[in-house]
Design a protein around this motif. Structure first.
Motif, PDB file in Angstrom:
ATOM      1  N   THR A  75       0.818  -1.213   0.000  1.00 59.87           N
ATOM      2  CA  THR A  75       0.000   0.000   0.000  1.00 59.87           C
ATOM      3  C   THR A  75       0.856   1.271   0.000  1.00 59.87           C
ATOM      4  O   THR A  75       0.343   2.376  -0.091  1.00 59.87           O
ATOM      5  N   ALA A  76       2.167   1.105   0.130  1.00 57.74           N
ATOM      6  CA  ALA A  76       3.023   2.281   0.294  1.00 57.74           C
ATOM      7  C   ALA A  76       3.700   2.671  -1.021  1.00 57.74           C
ATOM      8  O   ALA A  76       3.916   1.833  -1.892  1.00 57.74           O
ATOM      9  N   THR A  77       4.041   3.947  -1.135  1.00 57.24           N
ATOM     10  CA  THR A  77       4.778   4.380  -2.329  1.00 57.24           C
ATOM     11  C   THR A  77       6.211   4.741  -1.950  1.00 57.24           C
ATOM     12  O   THR A  77       6.471   5.273  -0.870  1.00 57.24           O
ATOM     13  N   VAL A  78       7.101   4.435  -2.888  1.00 56.06           N
ATOM     14  CA  VAL A  78       8.519   4.680  -2.637  1.00 56.06           C
ATOM     15  C   VAL A  78       8.824   6.166  -2.811  1.00 56.06           C
ATOM     16  O   VAL A  78       8.511   6.764  -3.840  1.00 56.06           O
ATOM     17  N   VAL A  79       9.424   6.748  -1.799  1.00 55.74           N
ATOM     18  CA  VAL A  79       9.847   8.147  -1.897  1.00 55.74           C
ATOM     19  C   VAL A  79      11.312   8.206  -2.320  1.00 55.74           C
ATOM     20  O   VAL A  79      11.703   8.991  -3.186  1.00 55.74           O
ATOM     21  N   LEU A  80      12.134   7.361  -1.717  1.00 60.93           N
ATOM     22  CA  LEU A  80      13.569   7.391  -1.989  1.00 60.93           C
ATOM     23  C   LEU A  80      14.152   6.035  -1.622  1.00 60.93           C
ATOM     24  O   LEU A  80      13.783   5.464  -0.598  1.00 60.93           O
ATOM     25  N   ALA A  81      15.048   5.542  -2.465  1.00 59.56           N
ATOM     26  CA  ALA A  81      15.684   4.253  -2.170  1.00 59.56           C
ATOM     27  C   ALA A  81      17.187   4.397  -2.304  1.00 59.56           C
ATOM     28  O   ALA A  81      17.681   5.207  -3.088  1.00 59.56           O
ATOM     29  N   SER A  82      17.921   3.598  -1.525  1.00 61.51           N
ATOM     30  CA  SER A  82      19.377   3.716  -1.545  1.00 61.51           C
ATOM     31  C   SER A  82      20.008   2.948  -2.696  1.00 61.51           C
ATOM     32  O   SER A  82      21.199   3.079  -2.946  1.00 61.51           O
ATOM     33  N   ALA A  83      19.223   2.108  -3.383  1.00 61.59           N
ATOM     34  CA  ALA A  83      19.740   1.321  -4.506  1.00 61.59           C
ATOM     35  C   ALA A  83      18.587   1.026  -5.443  1.00 61.59           C
ATOM     36  O   ALA A  83      17.422   1.097  -5.036  1.00 61.59           O
ATOM     37  N   PRO A  84      18.887   0.658  -6.691  1.00 56.35           N
ATOM     38  CA  PRO A  84      17.800   0.315  -7.621  1.00 56.35           C
ATOM     39  C   PRO A  84      17.139  -1.016  -7.236  1.00 56.35           C
ATOM     40  O   PRO A  84      17.666  -1.753  -6.400  1.00 56.35           O
ATOM     41  N   GLY A  85      16.014  -1.298  -7.849  1.00 55.97           N
ATOM     42  CA  GLY A  85      15.389  -2.612  -7.673  1.00 55.97           C
ATOM     43  C   GLY A  85      14.386  -2.685  -6.545  1.00 55.97           C
ATOM     44  O   GLY A  85      13.948  -3.769  -6.163  1.00 55.97           O
ATOM     45  N   VAL A  86      14.009  -1.522  -5.984  1.00 57.38           N
ATOM     46  CA  VAL A  86      13.044  -1.534  -4.879  1.00 57.38           C
ATOM     47  C   VAL A  86      11.637  -1.400  -5.464  1.00 57.38           C
ATOM     48  O   VAL A  86      11.382  -0.517  -6.273  1.00 57.38           O
ATOM     49  N   GLY A  87      10.751  -2.289  -5.076  1.00 59.04           N
ATOM     50  CA  GLY A  87       9.364  -2.232  -5.555  1.00 59.04           C
ATOM     51  C   GLY A  87       8.533  -3.062  -4.609  1.00 59.04           C
ATOM     52  O   GLY A  87       8.300  -2.673  -3.470  1.00 59.04           O
ATOM     53  N   ALA A  88       8.177  -4.280  -5.099  1.00 62.58           N
ATOM     54  CA  ALA A  88       7.448  -5.189  -4.218  1.00 62.58           C
ATOM     55  C   ALA A  88       8.364  -5.711  -3.118  1.00 62.58           C
ATOM     56  O   ALA A  88       7.919  -6.078  -2.034  1.00 62.58           O
ATOM     57  N   VAL A  89       9.670  -5.747  -3.439  1.00 65.46           N
ATOM     58  CA  VAL A  89      10.622  -6.246  -2.426  1.00 65.46           C
ATOM     59  C   VAL A  89      11.746  -5.242  -2.229  1.00 65.46           C
ATOM     60  O   VAL A  89      11.995  -4.379  -3.069  1.00 65.46           O
ATOM     61  N   LEU A  90      12.411  -5.418  -1.073  1.00 62.34           N
ATOM     62  CA  LEU A  90      13.588  -4.610  -0.735  1.00 62.34           C
ATOM     63  C   LEU A  90      14.813  -5.520  -0.851  1.00 62.34           C
ATOM     64  O   LEU A  90      14.951  -6.480  -0.091  1.00 62.34           O
ATOM     65  N   PRO A  91      15.728  -5.234  -1.801  1.00 59.31           N
ATOM     66  CA  PRO A  91      16.904  -6.098  -1.954  1.00 59.31           C
ATOM     67  C   PRO A  91      17.833  -6.002  -0.736  1.00 59.31           C
ATOM     68  O   PRO A  91      17.727  -5.067   0.059  1.00 59.31           O
ATOM     69  N   PRO A  92      18.771  -6.950  -0.606  1.00 56.86           N
ATOM     70  CA  PRO A  92      19.720  -6.912   0.516  1.00 56.86           C
ATOM     71  C   PRO A  92      20.530  -5.617   0.520  1.00 56.86           C
ATOM     72  O   PRO A  92      20.737  -5.004  -0.532  1.00 56.86           O
ATOM     73  N   ASP A  93      20.956  -5.204   1.701  1.00 54.72           N
ATOM     74  CA  ASP A  93      21.819  -4.033   1.870  1.00 54.72           C
ATOM     75  C   ASP A  93      21.220  -2.769   1.237  1.00 54.72           C
ATOM     76  O   ASP A  93      21.934  -1.952   0.646  1.00 54.72           O
ATOM     77  N   THR A  94      19.930  -2.649   1.365  1.00 52.25           N
ATOM     78  CA  THR A  94      19.229  -1.513   0.766  1.00 52.25           C
ATOM     79  C   THR A  94      18.251  -0.939   1.799  1.00 52.25           C
ATOM     80  O   THR A  94      17.719  -1.668   2.626  1.00 52.25           O
ATOM     81  N   ALA A  95      18.051   0.381   1.703  1.00 48.82           N
ATOM     82  CA  ALA A  95      17.032   1.030   2.543  1.00 48.82           C
ATOM     83  C   ALA A  95      16.082   1.810   1.646  1.00 48.82           C
ATOM     84  O   ALA A  95      16.450   2.217   0.539  1.00 48.82           O
ATOM     85  N   VAL A  96      14.896   2.028   2.159  1.00 49.37           N
ATOM     86  CA  VAL A  96      13.898   2.779   1.385  1.00 49.37           C
ATOM     87  C   VAL A  96      13.063   3.644   2.317  1.00 49.37           C
ATOM     88  O   VAL A  96      12.854   3.304   3.484  1.00 49.37           O
ATOM     89  N   TRP A  97      12.650   4.784   1.799  1.00 50.66           N
ATOM     90  CA  TRP A  97      11.665   5.619   2.487  1.00 50.66           C
ATOM     91  C   TRP A  97      10.341   5.462   1.747  1.00 50.66           C
ATOM     92  O   TRP A  97      10.290   5.590   0.515  1.00 50.66           O
ATOM     93  N   LEU A  98       9.299   5.194   2.513  1.00 43.72           N
ATOM     94  CA  LEU A  98       7.973   4.991   1.923  1.00 43.72           C
ATOM     95  C   LEU A  98       6.995   5.985   2.522  1.00 43.72           C
ATOM     96  O   LEU A  98       7.130   6.386   3.671  1.00 43.72           O
ATOM     97  N   ARG A  99       6.016   6.350   1.725  1.00 39.17           N
ATOM     98  CA  ARG A  99       4.884   7.089   2.282  1.00 39.17           C
ATOM     99  C   ARG A  99       3.740   6.106   2.432  1.00 39.17           C
ATOM    100  O   ARG A  99       3.423   5.381   1.490  1.00 39.17           O
ATOM    101  N   SER A 100       3.188   6.032   3.633  1.00 39.28           N
ATOM    102  CA  SER A 100       2.175   4.992   3.878  1.00 39.28           C
ATOM    103  C   SER A 100       0.889   5.341   3.137  1.00 39.28           C
ATOM    104  O   SER A 100       0.588   6.489   2.918  1.00 39.28           O
TER     105      SER A 100
END
Ligand code: GLC
Length: 545
Positions: A520-545
């Motif tokens: 249900t959340a949208t990605v605001v900013l991610a530390s690496a590519p490939g963030v969507g349905a999943v968060l890859p290893p060694d990665t962080a993301v900011w989401l808006r709920s």
């Protein structure tokens, strides 16, 4: 009702300027005030709220400026007092506050007071800790304390007395039970506050008062001698009397409008002890160093965050988050080797992982992710220059260029801190990468040949660079996170730290497999590519709920 807006220093992003290595205005290979002035627009564009400038006072440089010979002037290699005042004004015009570094535990051995002490002028030795030695000829040090940099904490002078220096011999410890010492530092604070400085970082804030009588420490070989592990019970550290000093300093700060602030560098054994420095009539904030000692493990990160927030809350202070500084291994390198299960004991002992080759690709990935965690947390965040460029620790400096006194004082066993203090690369050319002149004698510490790739110029061109990640994060941070409220953890998964604050979430994956994200959340900013349905290893993301 609109949420209350905190005072700036409770939510600020503070950029640490290690002036010797930030920017070089006169081409001599040493950073200076002129260089810093030309780069203020860079800092404004980065989006920081304040800068903290490491000591810029006249100094013989026995410890990179932490040996101050005159607290009311500027080191000639860095510029003049007039330039410093211009810098303060220009920073303010850009909306950047200026914090200085005050060094009250010790002066330089070239300070007028210490020269007078050496000359044995009446009363002059009482401002320091001079003692007779032990043993029949007084040729053993007065007690068994060791210097933080290695070797005994005492040096003998020509007439046979010894003086105390918890750091280098060129840094004699002041006697803070002396009224003149107390009065002098209150005047020094006012001197800089009168010039518009917004506050001070206090060097070794826990060291000023020593246990009366300077008794031996119980276990001289114990790591309690080290600064990072200033453990409970060592007679040199964290004595109750130190708090009186800060009550006096707070009163000085409160004479000024807008308010002036203090941040303590206090390596104390527990958050409870740290909180004592932050009582309402003492200091405003203090570095919480567990964050920079945390391994890349979500479980440990969560515990560190909870602990720091709880401790700060007991005294109503904002938590502080530091990933690295000029004393510890750069974040990229800290995260580029296998990670211990617990807090890293002492980061000053570099080379502890020397047997393992660093993987800087992983280190950079983790450092970028860690930055998003840091900048999403409540309170203040400190960014050490070069973190925004994802610079690594330079671990292969030739021994003959090393400058940190740790190297000599440890008997050449501890390489010290030079590797995190290398001059910044500004241009994507060859060394010195816009730091100093091409034809000059080189930078004061040599830069790695490949740093053009990590230069500001190269990273400005690359939309996915770490510099642009920091710029994006600092642009979004005020609306997403500032004043967003408490941290609410979303999972207890050992490999995931995920929290919600207000309407936003921050997720970080320290494990080896992908982690599902809320759909249900949208990605605001991610530390690496490939963030969507999943968060890859060694990665962080900011989401808006
Ligand atoms: C602080 C400084 C460090 C310095 C020491 C002595 O820990 O951060 O760089 O060497 O104090 O002043």
């Amino acid at each position: 009702m609109a949420p209350a807006v905190s005072p700036w220093w409770q939510t600020a992003v503070v950029y640490q300027v290690y002036i010797r290595s930030f920017a070089d205005g006169n081409g001599d290979g040493v950073g200076d005030v002129a260089g810093l002035r030309t780069r203020l627009p860079y800092l404004a564009r980065l989006g920081v709220d304040a800068i903290w400038i490491n000591p810029w006072y006249p100094s013989p440089m026995a410890d990179a400026g932490y040996d101050v010979s005159d607290y009311r002037d500027i080191e000639p290699a860095y510029g003049t007092l007039a330039e410093a005042q211009a810098l303060i004004a220009e920073a303010h015009e850009l909306g950047i506050r200026v914090l200085l570094d005050i060094v009250p535990n010790h002066t330089s051995d070239q300070h007028a007071w210490f020269r007078a002490a050496l000359a044995d002028e009446p009363g002059a030795r009482q401002r320091y800790h001079f003692r007779a030695g032990r043993g029949p000829n007084g040729d053993a040090p007065p007690n068994n304390w060791q210097s933080v940099f290695g070797g005994p904490a005492w040096t003998r002078v020509a007439d046979g007395q010894w003086y105390l220096h918890l750091f280098a011999p060129g840094q004699p410890d002041l006697n803070w039970d002396h009224d003149e010492v107390r009065a002098e530092f209150e005047h020094i604070l006012a001197f800089w506050f009168d010039r518009g400085v917004d506050g001070f970082r206090i060097d070794v804030a826990h060291g000023l008062i020593k246990e009366a009588g300077l008794p031996d420490t119980a276990d001289p070989d114990d790591a309690a001698q080290s600064l990072v592990q200033s453990r409970a019970g060592h007679p040199a550290w964290d004595q109750d009397g130190v708090h009186d000093v800060y009550r006096g300093w707070r009163a000085v700060a409160e004479r000024y409008t807008p308010e002036r602030i203090f941040i303590a560098e206090a390596w104390v054994p527990s958050n409870e002890r740290l909180a004592r420095y932050l009582r309402p009539d003492e200091l405003h904030t203090a570095f919480q160093f567990d964050f920079l000692r945390a391994p890349w493990r979500a479980e440990v990160l969560r515990a560190v965050v909870d602990d720091a927030i709880a401790a700060a809350a007991t005294v109503g202070a904002p938590p502080t988050w530091v990933l690295s500084n000029h004393d510890v291994t750069r974040t990229v390198t800290r995260f580029s080797r296998s990670q211990p299960a617990h807090l890293i004991e002492t980061d000053w002992e570099r080379g502890r992982w020397a047997d393992e080759d660093p993987d800087h690709v992983i280190g950079r990935r983790r450092a970028r992710a860690a930055a998003l965690v840091q900048l999403a947390l409540p309170g203040t965040a400190y960014v050490y220059q070069g973190e925004e460029l994802a610079l690594e620790e330079v671990e292969d400096l030739p021994d003959d260029v090393r400058q940190d006194p740790t190297w000599v004082q440890s008997g050449f066993t501890d390489v010290g801190r030079d590797g995190c203090r290398i001059p910044l690369p500004w241009t994507a050319t060859d060394a010195p990468f816009g730091f100093g002149s091409e034809s000059g004698s080189g930078t004061w510490l040599p830069q790695p040949a490949h740093w053009g790739e990590y230069s500001v110029e190269a990273q400005e061109r690359d939309a996915d660079s770490t510099l642009n990640l920091y710029r994006d994060a600092l642009r979004v941070r005020p609306t997403l996170w500032r004043d967003a409220g408490d941290v609410k953890w979303l999972t207890t998964d050992a490999d995931v730290a995920a929290f919600e604050r207000g309407g936003a979430q921050c997720w970080v994956n320290t494990g080896e497999g992908p982690v599902p994200l809320p759909d249900t959340a949208t990605v605001v900013l991610a530390s690496a590519p490939g963030v969507g349905a999943v968060l890859p290893p060694d990665t962080a993301v900011w989401l808006r709920s």
